[in-house]
Design a protein around this motif. Sequence first.
Motif, PDB file in Angstrom:
ATOM      1  N   UNK A  43       0.904  -1.223   0.147  1.00  0.00           N
ATOM      2  CA  UNK A  43      -0.007  -0.139  -0.006  1.00  0.00           C
ATOM      3  C   UNK A  43       0.750   1.277  -0.023  1.00  0.00           C
ATOM      4  N   UNK A  44       0.044   2.503  -0.299  1.00  0.00           N
ATOM      5  CA  UNK A  44       1.012   3.701  -0.416  1.00  0.00           C
ATOM      6  C   UNK A  44       1.440   4.083   0.698  1.00  0.00           C
ATOM      7  N   UNK A  45       2.583   4.995   0.803  1.00  0.00           N
ATOM      8  CA  UNK A  45       2.975   5.617   2.062  1.00  0.00           C
ATOM      9  C   UNK A  45       2.275   6.315   2.744  1.00  0.00           C
ATOM     10  N   UNK A  46       1.211   6.966   2.072  1.00  0.00           N
ATOM     11  CA  UNK A  46       0.118   8.050   2.554  1.00  0.00           C
ATOM     12  C   UNK A  46      -0.892   7.128   3.261  1.00  0.00           C
ATOM     13  N   UNK A  47      -0.935   5.947   3.573  1.00  0.00           N
ATOM     14  CA  UNK A  47      -1.829   5.143   4.196  1.00  0.00           C
ATOM     15  C   UNK A  47      -1.332   4.677   5.508  1.00  0.00           C
ATOM     16  N   UNK A  48      -2.289   4.660   6.566  1.00  0.00           N
ATOM     17  CA  UNK A  48      -1.751   4.187   7.840  1.00  0.00           C
ATOM     18  C   UNK A  48      -1.070   2.983   8.144  1.00  0.00           C
ATOM     19  N   UNK A  49      -1.694   1.979   7.395  1.00  0.00           N
ATOM     20  CA  UNK A  49      -1.050   0.768   7.440  1.00  0.00           C
ATOM     21  C   UNK A  49       0.399   0.556   7.005  1.00  0.00           C
ATOM     22  N   UNK A  50       0.592   1.354   5.954  1.00  0.00           N
ATOM     23  CA  UNK A  50       1.789   1.442   5.245  1.00  0.00           C
ATOM     24  C   UNK A  50       2.619   2.259   6.262  1.00  0.00           C
ATOM     25  N   UNK A  51       2.279   3.051   7.036  1.00  0.00           N
ATOM     26  CA  UNK A  51       3.389   3.872   8.012  1.00  0.00           C
ATOM     27  C   UNK A  51       3.571   2.702   9.152  1.00  0.00           C
ATOM     28  N   UNK A  52       2.579   1.934   9.519  1.00  0.00           N
ATOM     29  CA  UNK A  52       2.717   0.854  10.556  1.00  0.00           C
ATOM     30  C   UNK A  52       4.126  -0.048   9.967  1.00  0.00           C
ATOM     31  N   UNK A  53       3.837  -0.384   8.802  1.00  0.00           N
ATOM     32  CA  UNK A  53       4.607  -1.499   8.261  1.00  0.00           C
ATOM     33  C   UNK A  53       6.112  -0.685   8.091  1.00  0.00           C
ATOM     34  N   UNK A  54       6.028   0.503   7.618  1.00  0.00           N
ATOM     35  CA  UNK A  54       7.469   1.185   7.682  1.00  0.00           C
ATOM     36  C   UNK A  54       8.168   1.213   8.837  1.00  0.00           C
ATOM     37  N   UNK A  55       7.391   1.512   9.930  1.00  0.00           N
ATOM     38  CA  UNK A  55       8.148   1.881  11.133  1.00  0.00           C
ATOM     39  C   UNK A  55       8.696   0.441  11.742  1.00  0.00           C
ATOM     40  N   UNK A  56       7.749  -0.582  11.528  1.00  0.00           N
ATOM     41  CA  UNK A  56       8.419  -1.854  11.858  1.00  0.00           C
ATOM     42  C   UNK A  56       9.587  -2.369  11.074  1.00  0.00           C
ATOM     43  N   UNK A  57       9.579  -2.068   9.795  1.00  0.00           N
ATOM     44  CA  UNK A  57      10.773  -2.320   9.321  1.00  0.00           C
ATOM     45  C   UNK A  57      12.136  -1.558   9.723  1.00  0.00           C
ATOM     46  N   UNK A  58      11.627  -0.200   9.978  1.00  0.00           N
ATOM     47  CA  UNK A  58      12.829   0.570  10.502  1.00  0.00           C
ATOM     48  C   UNK A  58      13.436   0.025  11.910  1.00  0.00           C
ATOM     49  N   UNK A  59      12.589  -0.673  12.686  1.00  0.00           N
ATOM     50  CA  UNK A  59      12.952  -0.948  13.929  1.00  0.00           C
ATOM     51  C   UNK A  59      13.888  -2.398  13.796  1.00  0.00           C
ATOM     52  N   UNK A  60      13.789  -3.045  12.552  1.00  0.00           N
ATOM     53  CA  UNK A  60      14.366  -4.239  12.231  1.00  0.00           C
ATOM     54  C   UNK A  60      15.569  -3.775  11.429  1.00  0.00           C
ATOM     55  N   UNK A  61      15.784  -2.504  11.163  1.00  0.00           N
ATOM     56  CA  UNK A  61      16.920  -2.045  10.631  1.00  0.00           C
ATOM     57  C   UNK A  61      16.855  -2.390   8.987  1.00  0.00           C
ATOM     58  N   UNK A  62      15.769  -2.498   8.465  1.00  0.00           N
ATOM     59  CA  UNK A  62      15.645  -2.556   7.125  1.00  0.00           C
ATOM     60  C   UNK A  62      14.374  -1.672   6.470  1.00  0.00           C
ATOM     61  N   UNK A  63      14.238  -1.519   5.235  1.00  0.00           N
ATOM     62  CA  UNK A  63      13.322  -0.579   4.358  1.00  0.00           C
ATOM     63  C   UNK A  63      12.681  -1.392   3.604  1.00  0.00           C
ATOM     64  N   UNK A  64      11.210  -0.935   3.588  1.00  0.00           N
ATOM     65  CA  UNK A  64      10.488  -1.450   2.658  1.00  0.00           C
ATOM     66  C   UNK A  64      10.331  -0.687   1.331  1.00  0.00           C
ATOM     67  N   UNK A  65      10.784  -1.357   0.284  1.00  0.00           N
ATOM     68  CA  UNK A  65      10.956  -0.744  -0.984  1.00  0.00           C
ATOM     69  C   UNK A  65      10.151  -1.440  -2.055  1.00  0.00           C
TER      70      UNK A  65
END
Length: 339
Positions: A202-224
């Motif tokens: 989903x697009x980064x403007x959506x709340x679900x995507x922001x949750x996934x991005x934050x979780x990825x960042x906590x794991x030291x990774x980036x969702x691309x």
Amino acid sequence: MTLRARSDVLIRQLEYLVALSREQHFGRAAAVCHVSQPALSAAIRKLENELDVTIVLRGRRFEGFTDEGRRIVGWAHRILAERDALLADLDRMRNGLRATVRIGAIPTAVPATPLMTSLFTTRYPMARVRIESFSSREISRRLAEFELDAGLTYLDHDTPPGTRSLELYRERYLLLVPADNPLAGEPVVDWAAAATVPQCALMSTMRNRRILDATMAAAGATLAPVVETDTVGALYAHIATQRLASIVAHTWLHAFGVPEGMSVRPLAEVRPRPAVGLIIPDREPTSIIVEALVDALRGARLSEALERALPPVVVDSPDRRGGAAGNGQPELRAKPGTP
């Protein structure tokens, strides 16, 4: 002019004003109200004269509302909503509940809505449901302007003030991946490993995507992701036809299942799991249709129903610890800091 006739005129003027606010165009507002544009414009000018205030900024076309006009539009929304609630209440007393409940749902929660509508229409068979998909911010706006009766959204710090909430379930995240990918053999997939697979998201403007991005960042990774979309339907279409991997909410399996050629694997748990639930305006008197919806969902075991749709590999995953919220009797609660 009789009192009843005068009140009918006022209501009609308010309806025209709300339509103009929604359409932002005199011609479109008139079409929605099934009147000519001159008739709509004249009715609004008459309201301005009666209230002795300028409501609409006019140029060659509609240019917006004055400060006083925006305040009057807010009252118009409220008055019309209260009128509709009164009529629905009287109709329920005579004939049973036959009104339509208007629910705005974030796209990621739409697949769970059949469980809600089934409970509601079973209890109130003459009632109707209208579900529209909006962002969490748009749901907040439409609730405030009386365009929605309830919202289905994440319950977190972004939950709007002046609302009450009813938690229905907590979201789990799973990885849909091609069956021949090495990750398909893992009992639990690490988030950093999931980030290495070509994905649709989903697009980064959506709340679900922001949750996934934050979780990825906590794991030291980036969702691309290779493909981004703003609908769950489009996301699943790419999973099924392009064999792109995707991180999905467990509720989506309830509606769409696992596409052919794909495998589902649990991701390492996000704790606490994001809560999803119903939000309604915290005002009195509560709309009869809103009360009916809350009554139908209070005590509902949506989490259990959603868990039953999961394949055994997810239910029995070694990383699954603790139960999902919503298995007991959910309680309607006010947003912290509100009366």
